[in-house]
Scaffold this motif. Structure first.
Motif, PDB file in Angstrom:
ATOM      1  N   ALA A 177      37.310  42.131  86.337  1.00 47.84           N
ATOM      2  CA  ALA A 177      37.452  40.775  85.777  1.00 47.84           C
ATOM      3  C   ALA A 177      37.393  40.842  84.246  1.00 47.84           C
ATOM      4  CB  ALA A 177      36.346  39.867  86.319  1.00 47.84           C
ATOM      5  N   ALA A 181      40.387  39.832  81.853  1.00 50.74           N
ATOM      6  CA  ALA A 181      40.165  38.737  80.905  1.00 50.74           C
ATOM      7  C   ALA A 181      40.480  39.191  79.480  1.00 50.74           C
ATOM      8  CB  ALA A 181      38.723  38.243  81.010  1.00 50.74           C
ATOM      9  N   TYR A 186      42.033  35.717  78.241  1.00 45.20           N
ATOM     10  CA  TYR A 186      41.275  34.550  78.731  1.00 45.20           C
ATOM     11  C   TYR A 186      40.101  34.271  77.785  1.00 45.20           C
ATOM     12  CZ  TYR A 186      43.781  34.696  83.164  1.00 45.20           C
ATOM     13  OH  TYR A 186      44.752  34.659  84.119  1.00 45.20           O
ATOM     14  N   TYR A 189      35.487  34.239  81.517  1.00 42.18           N
ATOM     15  CA  TYR A 189      35.623  34.658  82.922  1.00 42.18           C
ATOM     16  C   TYR A 189      34.326  34.362  83.662  1.00 42.18           C
ATOM     17  CZ  TYR A 189      33.600  39.287  81.628  1.00 42.18           C
ATOM     18  OH  TYR A 189      32.809  40.310  81.164  1.00 42.18           O
TER      19      TYR A 189
END
Ligand code: GDP
Length: 298
Positions: A177, A181, A186, A189
């Motif tokens: 993750a 990310a 992103y 997360y």
């Protein structure tokens, strides 16, 4: 339902209206009523006791104001003290602290507390209110259904979830993750850790390993607000073992009196950031100390 605190105290103080100040004996009687009201609202015994001691000190010897009855005056002291404990002084109450992207947010709690639902609700809020790009990942390797549930919620709210790769450990998923990310840019997360029916060593060790791997900016404990003393024990345990930064109380749409909020705040010292008010993705609100104080007082 329950008799509210103002009514209870009205009787206690009837005979006192001619005196100029709240005397010790009457305050002691009133405090028994306050204690009963707190316990009926599901506040834990030790927290109720400490709270009453603090209020007693404030109330004794205080001059009775002409415009209100002594009962109302004590209710006000209790109310103000409730707000003080519930609100605390946390600058990030009602918000998530998000530092440099990608910001990891760790979601912890027991199975059935509403953790997965709350993860998605918070992701939706971050996306809509703060324009954040959010990635969600389920670390519940024991329950494929829980992983799928997060994916379904993600589709509903238009938030991406990390693709499921069977056979990975929680830490491996958390690492993936973080990589995803970072690579895909992103802002946040969110890691939805596995829940268990009760606190056990395996659960705590797993959460701890994920925490060490990701260094979360927030570790949010999700607890069922209707579970009273159990909620407090859960909060104490998680806080001692993995360290939490805030709490979301779910099922506050139920008819519980919200005493767990006071107990948890008092025991952990950590802010209650949000409350869950239903199953829908919008049913999440910032924590309002006045509303909970009102519910506790009845
Ligand atoms: P988890 O096992 O902790 O991940 O729990 P879930 O997120 O799957 O939630 C368990 C159930 O509680 C689901 O049916 C949710 O819709 C429901 N739920 C979650 N939060 C709330 C809430 O604030 N109020 C109500 N009434 N139900 C909730």
């Amino acid at each position: 339902m329950f008799e509210n605190l103002s009514d209870r105290l009205g009787g206690v103080f009837d005979k006192l209206t001619k005196q100029g100040a709240l005397n010790e004996a009457d305050v002691a009687t009133a405090m028994r009523e306050v204690r009963t009201a707190l316990l009926e609202a599901d506040v834990s015994l030790t927290v109720a006791r400490d709270f009453v001691d603090a209020v007693k000190e404030k109330a004794t010897g205080q001059a009775v104001t002409k415009s209100v009855t002594p009962g109302q005056q004590v209710v006000k002291i209790v109310h103000d003290e409730l707000i003080k404990v519930l609100a605390g002084d946390d600058a990030h109450a009602g918000a998530l602290k998000i530092d440099s992207p990608p910001a990891p947010i760790l979601m912890v709690g027991l199975q059935g507390s509403g953790k997965t639902t709350t993860t998605a609700k918070l992701a939706k809020r971050l996306k809509e209110r703060e324009g954040k790009r959010v990635l969600m990942a389920s670390l519940d390797t024991q329950r494929p259904a829980a992983m799928e549930q997060l994916g379904i919620l993600g589709m509903q709210i238009g938030v991406d979830t990390l693709p499921i790769i069977p056979g990975q450990t929680a830490v491996q998923i958390a690492k993936r993750a973080k990589q995803q990310a970072t690579l895909a840019g992103y802002d946040v997360y969110m890691l939805d850790t596995a829940g268990r029916l009760s606190i056990d060593e395996t659960l705590m060790a797993e959460v701890e390993a994920v925490r060490n791997e990701t260094k979360p900016h927030e570790t949010i404990l999700v607890v069922d607000g209707l579970t009273g003393q159990d909620a407090v024990n859960t909060a104490e345990n998680f806080n001692a073992r993995v360290g939490i930064s805030g709490v979301v109380l779910t099922r506050m749409d139920g008819d519980g009196r919200g005493g767990a909020a006071l107990s948890m705040r008092a025991v952990t010292g950590k802010p209650i950031k949000f409350v869950g008010l239903g199953e829908k993705m919008d049913a999440l609100e910032e924590f309002h100390p006045e509303r909970v104080a009102g519910r506790i007082l009845g």
